[in-house]
Design a protein around this motif. Sequence first.
Motif, PDB file in Angstrom:
ATOM      1  N   LYS A  18      26.671  38.244  28.300  1.00  0.00           N
ATOM      2  CA  LYS A  18      26.520  38.931  27.096  1.00  0.00           C
ATOM      3  C   LYS A  18      27.365  38.258  26.103  1.00  0.00           C
ATOM      4  O   LYS A  18      28.319  37.356  26.296  1.00  0.00           O
ATOM      5  N   ASN A  19      27.224  38.308  24.733  1.00  0.00           N
ATOM      6  CA  ASN A  19      27.482  37.483  23.523  1.00  0.00           C
ATOM      7  C   ASN A  19      28.550  38.352  23.127  1.00  0.00           C
ATOM      8  O   ASN A  19      28.317  39.845  22.921  1.00  0.00           O
ATOM      9  N   GLU A  46      41.431  40.392  42.770  1.00  0.00           N
ATOM     10  CA  GLU A  46      40.552  41.413  41.764  1.00  0.00           C
ATOM     11  C   GLU A  46      41.029  41.622  40.498  1.00  0.00           C
ATOM     12  O   GLU A  46      42.099  42.064  40.366  1.00  0.00           O
ATOM     13  N   ALA A  47      40.583  41.296  39.470  1.00  0.00           N
ATOM     14  CA  ALA A  47      40.939  41.348  38.088  1.00  0.00           C
ATOM     15  C   ALA A  47      39.806  42.050  36.904  1.00  0.00           C
ATOM     16  O   ALA A  47      38.747  41.912  37.525  1.00  0.00           O
ATOM     17  N   PRO A  48      40.203  42.864  36.134  1.00  0.00           N
ATOM     18  CA  PRO A  48      39.199  43.320  35.046  1.00  0.00           C
ATOM     19  C   PRO A  48      38.290  42.126  34.475  1.00  0.00           C
ATOM     20  O   PRO A  48      38.538  40.982  34.544  1.00  0.00           O
ATOM     21  N   VAL A  49      37.077  42.566  34.334  1.00  0.00           N
ATOM     22  CA  VAL A  49      36.135  41.774  33.885  1.00  0.00           C
ATOM     23  C   VAL A  49      36.470  41.684  32.174  1.00  0.00           C
ATOM     24  O   VAL A  49      36.524  42.611  31.639  1.00  0.00           O
ATOM     25  N   PRO A  50      36.690  40.250  31.807  1.00  0.00           N
ATOM     26  CA  PRO A  50      37.276  40.222  30.326  1.00  0.00           C
ATOM     27  C   PRO A  50      36.043  40.711  29.321  1.00  0.00           C
ATOM     28  O   PRO A  50      34.910  40.547  29.591  1.00  0.00           O
ATOM     29  N   GLU A  51      36.483  41.120  28.246  1.00  0.00           N
ATOM     30  CA  GLU A  51      35.523  41.570  27.321  1.00  0.00           C
ATOM     31  C   GLU A  51      35.351  40.401  25.950  1.00  0.00           C
ATOM     32  O   GLU A  51      36.518  40.048  25.648  1.00  0.00           O
ATOM     33  N   PRO A  52      34.051  39.906  25.974  1.00  0.00           N
ATOM     34  CA  PRO A  52      34.235  38.657  24.906  1.00  0.00           C
ATOM     35  C   PRO A  52      34.752  38.923  23.583  1.00  0.00           C
ATOM     36  O   PRO A  52      34.200  39.900  22.947  1.00  0.00           O
ATOM     37  N   TRP A 110      37.848  29.139  37.857  1.00  0.00           N
ATOM     38  CA  TRP A 110      38.012  29.737  39.330  1.00  0.00           C
ATOM     39  C   TRP A 110      38.060  31.137  39.182  1.00  0.00           C
ATOM     40  O   TRP A 110      39.055  31.777  39.526  1.00  0.00           O
ATOM     41  N   ALA A 111      37.262  31.762  38.248  1.00  0.00           N
ATOM     42  CA  ALA A 111      36.832  33.171  38.110  1.00  0.00           C
ATOM     43  C   ALA A 111      35.467  33.580  38.270  1.00  0.00           C
ATOM     44  O   ALA A 111      34.494  32.501  37.625  1.00  0.00           O
ATOM     45  N   GLN A 112      35.197  34.620  38.670  1.00  0.00           N
ATOM     46  CA  GLN A 112      33.493  34.938  38.545  1.00  0.00           C
ATOM     47  C   GLN A 112      33.350  35.145  37.183  1.00  0.00           C
ATOM     48  O   GLN A 112      32.131  35.048  36.616  1.00  0.00           O
ATOM     49  N   TYR A 113      34.085  35.725  36.136  1.00  0.00           N
ATOM     50  CA  TYR A 113      33.580  36.088  34.870  1.00  0.00           C
ATOM     51  C   TYR A 113      34.530  35.534  33.965  1.00  0.00           C
ATOM     52  O   TYR A 113      35.920  35.928  34.128  1.00  0.00           O
ATOM     53  N   VAL A 114      34.225  34.875  32.854  1.00  0.00           N
ATOM     54  CA  VAL A 114      35.107  34.066  32.033  1.00  0.00           C
ATOM     55  C   VAL A 114      34.779  34.392  30.667  1.00  0.00           C
ATOM     56  O   VAL A 114      33.375  33.981  30.338  1.00  0.00           O
ATOM     57  N   ALA A 115      35.268  34.639  29.686  1.00  0.00           N
ATOM     58  CA  ALA A 115      35.134  34.695  28.349  1.00  0.00           C
ATOM     59  C   ALA A 115      35.392  33.231  27.596  1.00  0.00           C
ATOM     60  O   ALA A 115      36.431  32.802  27.660  1.00  0.00           O
ATOM     61  N   GLU A 118      33.025  34.442  21.196  1.00  0.00           N
ATOM     62  CA  GLU A 118      32.926  34.232  22.492  1.00  0.00           C
ATOM     63  C   GLU A 118      31.723  34.739  23.290  1.00  0.00           C
ATOM     64  O   GLU A 118      30.916  35.656  22.739  1.00  0.00           O
ATOM     65  N   VAL A 119      31.564  34.190  24.522  1.00  0.00           N
ATOM     66  CA  VAL A 119      30.458  34.567  25.250  1.00  0.00           C
ATOM     67  C   VAL A 119      31.110  34.843  26.816  1.00  0.00           C
ATOM     68  O   VAL A 119      31.714  34.028  27.224  1.00  0.00           O
ATOM     69  N   LEU A 120      30.627  35.946  27.306  1.00  0.00           N
ATOM     70  CA  LEU A 120      30.858  36.334  28.906  1.00  0.00           C
ATOM     71  C   LEU A 120      29.939  35.523  29.622  1.00  0.00           C
ATOM     72  O   LEU A 120      28.778  35.539  29.720  1.00  0.00           O
ATOM     73  N   VAL A 121      30.513  34.744  30.668  1.00  0.00           N
ATOM     74  CA  VAL A 121      29.742  33.856  31.541  1.00  0.00           C
ATOM     75  C   VAL A 121      30.122  34.102  32.998  1.00  0.00           C
ATOM     76  O   VAL A 121      31.368  34.033  33.342  1.00  0.00           O
ATOM     77  N   ASN A 122      29.182  34.463  33.860  1.00  0.00           N
ATOM     78  CA  ASN A 122      29.357  34.582  34.987  1.00  0.00           C
ATOM     79  C   ASN A 122      29.334  33.243  35.748  1.00  0.00           C
ATOM     80  O   ASN A 122      28.413  32.539  36.183  1.00  0.00           O
ATOM     81  N   ALA A 123      30.571  32.725  36.110  1.00  0.00           N
ATOM     82  CA  ALA A 123      30.556  31.453  36.734  1.00  0.00           C
ATOM     83  C   ALA A 123      30.253  31.467  38.357  1.00  0.00           C
ATOM     84  O   ALA A 123      30.720  32.549  38.692  1.00  0.00           O
TER      85      ALA A 123
END
Length: 368
Positions: A113-114, A61-67, A141-146, A71-76
């Motif tokens: 989010k943008n 588990e890791a912190p959700v990145p802030e774009p 290979w992460a749930q959230y990527v900026a 950048e754009v935050l994407v839920n892969a």
Amino acid sequence: MHTSFCAGIYIGSRSSIACSVTARSLRRLIQTAPTMATSNKIVKLDEFSMKDDLSHVQVVEAPVPEPKQGEVLVNAYLRPVNPTDVILIKTGWGGLVPLPSTPGSEGVGKVVKNGPGASKFKEGQRVAAAPWPQFQGRGSWAQYVAIPEKDLILVPESLSDQTAAQIFINPMTVYGMLHEQNIPKGDFLLQTAATSVLGRQMISLAKHYGVQTINVVRRKEAVDELKSIGAEHVINSETEDIQKRVKEITGGKMACGAIDAIGGKMSPKVVASIRKSGTYMLYGALDPSSVSASNSDLLANTKVLTGFLIYDWIEKPHKQEVIKEVLSLLEQKILEPHSGRSYKFEEVKEAINECNRAGRGAKVFLEG
């Protein structure tokens, strides 16, 4: 008269197809609507290693990145396991990738989010990327990527998630290599590892452009398998001499060019099978030993040995034109990914082992 209702609106039978499309779109919207991120499951590497047990590949588990800016935050939610990902896990691409690192060269997700200065995409839209930022240690290979907004691709509604997750690595590599090889219509392109997902797509796209493929495989059953999907010529390297067979197939002209996913001991055989001034193009390294060629092939026959890496090629001025053309080819099913089994995040090691299995054929996925 047959009637039906779609979103509370009366329609006749002639509109039933439209209703089906609308319902399908609504289901996808509901299924992929963005949610507030509370945690971020990722595959983490603290080292690059050739370990067979893959003990260095961990799900954490890791912190959700802030774009950040642009950048754009994407839920892969779906991403393939590609051979290029396995190379990164083992080698870090020779120091190009930092540690700790999350692998993953492609995938599909939804906009959450943008960041500042990003406004092109709306929350909830389905996107892919070309490329994903894995060389910065932030792969798919992460749930959230900026992801930089400039690298995102809006996925057409007509493409399935499995196809959308595979937009980048294979389709754009196939398109790019054919573009660079510039094989005349009716002439011959030689390729190794032809049963791979990329190899199958090369057969299809080359046929679309009028180019004949000569396909090298290692299994007897693969010969009929490839011919059944339209391969004109197939050589079994375990029982046939590649150079001799290419000469027979081409009427003595040899292949105009070649693409090779193997390298190593295969490379001199492939180089010897192309004609004078032809181009040998390496795009993979299934055999980690060095590429080689005879002195006469390089001196007397002036054959060109080069490499192809989609990450470099896609960043040329033609990027948007290439993306548009590849999306069209996918929508027309001229390029058609070969999708296989999906694994959960916790099964990442099993997914990697399946990717490495000889004769696998279909693409392996990580979902969630």
